[in-house]
Write a protein that holds these residues in place. Structure first.
Motif, mmCIF file in Angstrom:
data_model
loop_
_atom_site.group_PDB
_atom_site.id
_atom_site.type_symbol
_atom_site.label_atom_id
_atom_site.label_comp_id
_atom_site.label_asym_id
_atom_site.label_seq_id
_atom_site.Cartn_x
_atom_site.Cartn_y
_atom_site.Cartn_z
ATOM 1 N N TYR A 46 38.896 41.287 35.209
ATOM 2 C CA TYR A 46 37.878 40.436 35.813
ATOM 3 C C TYR A 46 36.897 40.008 34.728
ATOM 4 C CZ TYR A 46 39.593 41.640 40.413
ATOM 5 O OH TYR A 46 40.381 41.791 41.525
ATOM 6 N N ILE B 114 41.743 39.576 46.080
ATOM 7 C CA ILE B 114 40.846 40.699 46.361
ATOM 8 C C ILE B 114 39.410 40.315 46.037
ATOM 9 C CG2 ILE B 114 40.242 43.012 45.579
ATOM 10 C CD1 ILE B 114 43.302 43.473 45.339
ATOM 11 N N LEU B 115 39.239 39.632 44.906
ATOM 12 C CA LEU B 115 37.906 39.163 44.533
ATOM 13 C C LEU B 115 37.347 38.234 45.602
ATOM 14 C CD1 LEU B 115 35.729 38.676 42.199
ATOM 15 C CD2 LEU B 115 37.086 36.702 41.611
ATOM 16 N N LYS C 50 44.827 39.786 42.402
ATOM 17 C CA LYS C 50 43.474 40.178 42.005
ATOM 18 C C LYS C 50 42.465 39.126 42.432
ATOM 19 C CE LYS C 50 43.507 43.406 38.269
ATOM 20 N NZ LYS C 50 43.134 43.607 36.861
ATOM 21 N N ALA C 51 42.847 37.874 42.299
ATOM 22 C CA ALA C 51 41.947 36.799 42.722
ATOM 23 C C ALA C 51 41.686 36.888 44.224
ATOM 24 C CB ALA C 51 42.536 35.443 42.359
ATOM 25 N N MET D 174 44.986 34.785 35.680
ATOM 26 C CA MET D 174 44.688 35.987 36.484
ATOM 27 C C MET D 174 45.720 36.123 37.603
ATOM 28 S SD MET D 174 42.272 38.280 37.702
ATOM 29 C CE MET D 174 40.540 37.899 37.574
ATOM 30 N N SER D 175 46.118 37.358 37.838
ATOM 31 C CA SER D 175 47.054 37.622 38.933
ATOM 32 C C SER D 175 46.468 37.137 40.259
ATOM 33 C CB SER D 175 47.313 39.121 38.984
ATOM 34 O OG SER D 175 47.421 39.555 40.305
ATOM 35 N N ARG E 112 51.388 39.411 43.659
ATOM 36 C CA ARG E 112 51.344 39.994 42.319
ATOM 37 C C ARG E 112 52.170 39.206 41.321
ATOM 38 N NH1 ARG E 112 51.908 46.454 42.908
ATOM 39 N NH2 ARG E 112 50.346 46.715 44.520
ATOM 40 N N VAL F 91 40.153 33.265 35.429
ATOM 41 C CA VAL F 91 40.976 32.574 34.437
ATOM 42 C C VAL F 91 42.295 32.215 35.114
ATOM 43 C CG1 VAL F 91 42.050 32.819 32.177
ATOM 44 C CG2 VAL F 91 39.862 33.896 32.641
ATOM 45 N N THR G 93 34.195 32.693 38.844
ATOM 46 C CA THR G 93 35.359 32.033 38.267
ATOM 47 C C THR G 93 36.445 33.054 37.952
ATOM 48 O OG1 THR G 93 34.449 32.321 36.059
ATOM 49 C CG2 THR G 93 34.026 30.215 37.128
ATOM 50 N N SER H 81 44.995 40.684 33.176
ATOM 51 C CA SER H 81 44.068 39.904 33.997
ATOM 52 C C SER H 81 42.862 40.738 34.394
ATOM 53 C CB SER H 81 44.777 39.288 35.204
ATOM 54 O OG SER H 81 45.452 40.239 35.947
ATOM 55 N N ALA I 69 36.551 40.345 48.754
ATOM 56 C CA ALA I 69 35.499 41.361 48.605
ATOM 57 C C ALA I 69 34.127 40.716 48.536
ATOM 58 C CB ALA I 69 35.751 42.200 47.356
#
Lengths: 700, 700
Positions: free
Chosen positions: B640, A653-654, A650-651, A646-647, A516, A643, A641, B638, A657
């Protein structure tokens, strides 16, 4: 992905998907059955021979025969494993789990691995090791699914073109999930348990449609096994009796329970948790030691296997001598002492009319030993001291056996040890408890399974299906919950530990807390190689040679676009196919449609392991290297993509997922190159990130 | 999300999570038990009274009592449903499914809905409607979980501060998943089935950790139910006998099967598929008709309920007269004819020593009727004509009953109809088949369930747990697979149909094929409202008034950044909280740290339904409206994002996989505003997209 399909193709695809599931179910069922017959026959002949010598009081001869056959089987298993397919050693469940997480490790699902897994497992189990055939069955199921999905093996010239339809990662992963479920179903005759196992332990991504297909596969396995067992009931299968596929009958007469029982069960859960986490800890230590030994070469592996085999043999032949002979009970349906190969009342060294209770456990196949522990005939059948000796030796043997170069499942040792201490607890509470000791043995096995493997629903269902006794459900749930909770305090599940020990970059579904505090731009891989939309061949070849990246961003530059902008992502494998065709031009012009014409979507499909075009196979002359090639047709123009600000959490998790392999990082502010970096699986590994940011607290 | 938590808080969080699961399990188990006792007692007294009058041959009086009590119960249920909580009508499973997909529809989980669901369901089931209490139990479980998660209801002043810890969507969704699983477990006494139901049918997102927690919840339910039933065995629960919670004993003696059986089972599967899809089709038609009627007001609803109630009563009282009286079998443990309220041998109008087989089905609670159909006492127990009449009437009554303003589950009507035609098929194949007719009844029920609800693994496990007979597993799997496959050709599952009919924007896990031809930029919502990082209060208030958007992009502009760039996304609810505090400044300056000080993370937590700050409650004077407010502290920096040229199908998968509510679309080329649009759930609905692009072929 490449072109939208026609109706006919979709229909063909659906039919094939189901046909594959049917095939996987049929073949895995067959293999599971063959496996069982082979083990029962080999081990049966061995035991019968030794037993008959024992009855004639030729003890030394019996020992020689026993040691000799065990060592021979062990050596056979070890040779297969050490020389043909080293990847077949161990359980196989961690490898399948890693594969389903997206890690395509070398030769995990190769045909040679499949072959060694089947036969190595037969030899190892028949050779008297404290190993099971359940983990290997899961791996076998996954291998079968993988081979079918690839349409056979090119190496062994066993390919069927019409089977080679599933060319993308997702379809292959689905098939292998079905295969793993089929493996569990075949090993335990537990179709619902198999589905749940695939869901809970194996798969990293799951869709509802998959539930439905795995269910079909395991149903096929169940039907195949049932019909073969029906066939064998006539006695055509040699020594394969009732017992081959483990299926334990536990009497349901007495399944009411009171407060003392509940106390005993809570105690069992706690013990299971503690023993389980200790087991995991010790297995991890032993594995690390063994991996150093095993690295020295196949010869050393062989020596280790033989040493463990002789130790196991000596323990199982030697310890029963310590046990007191017990007189046979009078009211009995079975023979006592047992004459044949199985049965509860081994004579061993005892005088006629007596039996050796420790020999009934040690001097038997593992399946039969479990069956004996789960038996409810007489709660004084085993002496407390015998159970204790058995528990300690199986616990230790289980730990030192896992990691040697034979296919070795963990389920059976864990069930054996758990059932024996469960029975001990049952005996100790005997005066106040109302549950049968056999049920205590079952609950003990459950607690130890929960403590090592940390599955809950699937273990519960597998045990229910094994024992065919639904009334135990609440108690099993309770004991599993307690043991898992207790063990989770200390360490991770045994399969997760093994995955980590093998250094496989397993991607967790959740992000670590320290992520984080970081942004995606901060960890993206270093010197970035990008291609223009129309790139010089020399640059491409050079980049492919210099790096082992699998994906390269493509950037469109003026005059082909208004400004420098991100076009997409191109994969190494697609680049190689494109280069092979040599559709080059002298100048920077786009010939998109022309390139299209030369290829079929099929050409770019993902090849099976080790079957793609290799850079070394390609050869270019000077002139060709100076030419240009249009990358647009093979560029994925809508990659995911993030940015750069971005945390990272979060990236991550993306990334997980969506099951990505590459995630492009784009800059936040304009006026800079249109791509800031690229994130791959390795960039998300905690070790990598903590290497970059050593000041971070990994636990916060 | 707002600040990283301390160790103590994490520990508190984990403990609370498990405590909630325990509470949900306990309360759902209690409610389920209460529900059953109430139904059994009310329906029991009603049936006993009528039965006694029938035995005295006072037929008209009996009819008046029967009609009167049924109508009274129906009116009670309808009044509750029509005037207090219209959301409580129907099964509730579609609503729970939609909620777990992220659709927060009005008052679906409100306390009034919970109250009406429990009592309405009791009255409806006791009032003799062809409805079950299983669907409502699922909804009840979800409501209980939701109320606990919100820490009680503010409307009814039942709030506990210390319970209000779960403030984000994910935690709430997890709790409600546990609640739904607990509901199934309580309705069927099927803990494993409950977990699988939550997984297969209810949840849209699933994590392994959730499996583990739902499992715990259902285990608690099972223990609660078991102890209460143990308590009731003493006879302290009025007419609540063995039978309250359905748990059917099917004899396991004869479970071998031959080829004729398999043919019969395949036939059953096909019939189940056809009848099931027809059932769904008709239910959909009837529902659409009813929804027009029901829209006219509570009075009309009431009339409809009474009409259906009288029709049902007449059918169940009238049709048994058509049946022939059968002589009581001689070798029997039970009483014949039955004197009490339940039992297989209703006397009805027959002379002593005879029984009316149709009355045993119609003139009983639904649970008892199912038990009678599953009975294996005597395969000639029911006449073929009786079974046929019963099947036709239940099939039709089931269709016209769903959709009236009472809580009505679909499981029981479907099981009743399925079991009756299963028994018919069993009788027809009786001469060649070896399976018992009771097993055919079970398989028939399975086939019809598969045909309507299209679940597989969970139905299979629920039926296994209901009948406590694991040997039926392969046959059940087979029949479910066939019936689902057949029914899938025609239409969707009944719950999906209802979700669609209600117009809920359900987000599927897969993207529709036509989405591949579109790009994300092409469907993003129209006139976009953005805020600057430091925005005038007037603009914000105006934007909030004019639109009902829930998220607004925030853009940083010079001089606060180098160029115009996307800062992030701000939520309407957070804006309202910020505005309420009135931390405004006269000039455009950043006072980030100051704003931070005024708030706790708690203030921005998502409130329960209908409990947030409302725009109408806020009041600003002229001066305040001219001031500025710094949005940075509440902006999610951030969010998505996708590039506008990203394939819509890929964006849809991203949106679903991560469970997003807003997805920002950024431009591909620089030099334009930094945000091109925003995608919400509604933008992905096929209806919306096909409205924008009418030329698209929706099936391609």
């Amino acid at each position: 992905d490449w072109r939208s399909r026609k109706k006919k193709e979709i229909f063909q695809y659906i039919i094939l998907k189901w046909a594959f599931c049917l095939c996987i179910g049929l073949i895995t069922g067959l293999v599971g059955f063959f496996n069982n017959i082979a083990v029962e026959n080999i081990a049966g002949h061995k035991l019968r021979l030794t037993n008959n010598l024992m009855l004639k009081e030729k003890y030394f001869q019996a020992f020689v025969v026993y040691v000799g056959s065990n060592s021979a089987l062990a050596i056979a298993a070890a040779i297969l494993c050490a020389y043909i397919a080293p990847a077949a050693a161990g359980s196989g469940i961690p490898e399948v789990k890693a594969y389903l997480n997206g890690i395509d490790a070398y030769s995990i699902l190769a045909p040679s691995t499949l072959f060694v897994k089947i036969f190595g497992s037969i030899f190892a189990v028949a050779g008297g090791f404290v190993v099971g055939k359940e983990g290997p069955m899961v791996h076998t199921g996954a291998c079968i699914a993988s081979l079918l999905g690839q349409g056979g093996s090119r190496k062994y010239r066993l390919t069927w073109k019409w089977l080679r339809y599933f060319k993308n990662d997702r379809d292959r992963r689905d098939l292998i999930t079905c295969g793993a479920a089929a493996g569990v179903a075949a090993a335990f005759r537990a179709p619902v348990g198999g589905v749940l196992f695939a869901l809970e332990e194996a798969a990293s991504w799951w869709r509802s449609a998959l539930l439905w297909r795995t269910f079909f596969t395991t149903a096929v396995v169940a039907v195949v096994l049932r019909s073969f067992m029906e066939f064998c009931r006539g006695g055509q299968c040699g020594l394969f009796g009732e017992g081959g596929l483990i299926m334990f009958k536990i009497n349901t007469e007495n399944s009411t329970y009171g407060t003392p029982d509940l106390i005993a069960i809570v105690l069992l859960g706690v013990i299971g948790g503690v023993f389980g986490s200790l087991y995991n800890y010790l297995v991890d230590k032993v594995l690390r030691t063994y991996s150093i030994i095993n690295e020295r070469g196949p010869g050393t592996k062989l020596i280790l296997v033989v040493a463990v085999s002789i130790l196991t043999t000596c323990v199982s032949f030697g310890l029963p001598w310590l046990s007191q002979c017990l007189p046979c009970p009078t009211d009995l349906d079975d023979q006592c002492p047992t004459v044949g190969r199985s049965g509860n009342y081994k004579n061993f060294q005892c005088p006629p009319g007596h039996y050796n209770d420790l020999a009934s456990l040690f001097f038997n196949t593992n399946d039969d030993a479990i069956r004996n522990l789960f038996t409810s005939a007489n709660d004084k059948h085993f002496q407390l001291s015998s159970l204790f000796v058995f528990f300690v030796s199986i616990y230790c043997l289980g730990i030192i056996t896992y990691g040697i170069a034979v296919p070795s499942g963990l389920f059976i040792p864990v069930i054996l040890a758990g059932a024996s201490y469960g029975r001990i607890v049952g005996r100790l509470f005997g005066s106040v408890a109302t549950l049968d000791v056999s049920l205590y043995a079952l609950l003990g096995a459950a607690s130890f399974l929960g403590g090592t493997m940390r599955m809950t629903v699937s273990l519960c269902v597998i045990l229910l299906e094994l024992t065919n006794n639904l009334l135990m459900l609440p108690l099993l749930m309770l004991v599993l919950l307690i043991s898992k909770s207790v063990a989770d305090i200390f360490n991770k599940g045994v399969y997760d530990q093994i995955v980590k020990m093998k250094g496989l970059p397993f991607m967790e579904a959740h992000a670590e807390p320290f992520m984080r505090q970081l942004v995606a731009g901060g960890v993206a891989s270093g010197p970035l190689i990008t291609f223009s939309g129309i790139e010089k061949v020399d640059n491409i070849v050079h980049a492919l040679k210099m790096t082992n990246h699998n994906g390269f961003p493509v950037i469109d530059e003026p005059p082909f676009s208004d400004s420098s902008e991100l076009c997409g992502l191109v994969l190494r494998s697609h680049l190689l196919v494109l280069l092979r065709e040599k559709k080059f031009t002298k100048k920077k012009v786009s010939l998109r449609s022309e390139i299209w014409r030369g290829f079929k979507a099929h050409d770019f499909a993902k090849p099976g392991s080790g079957k793609g075009v290799k850079l070394e196979d390609l050869d270019f002359n000077e002139e060709e290297l100076e030419m240009f090639v249009d990358l647009h047709p093979i560029t994925n123009t809508s990659p995911y993509t993030v940015v750069e600000s971005m945390s990272l959490a979060k990236a991550a998790i993306l990334f997980h997922a969506l099951g990505l392999r590459h995630l492009l990082v784009v800059p936040k502010t304009p006026g800079r190159p249109p791509i800031a970096g690229i994130l791959t699986r390795h960039d998300f590994m905690p070790e990598h990130i903590l290497g970059l940011y050593p000041h971070l607290n990994p636990h916060k």
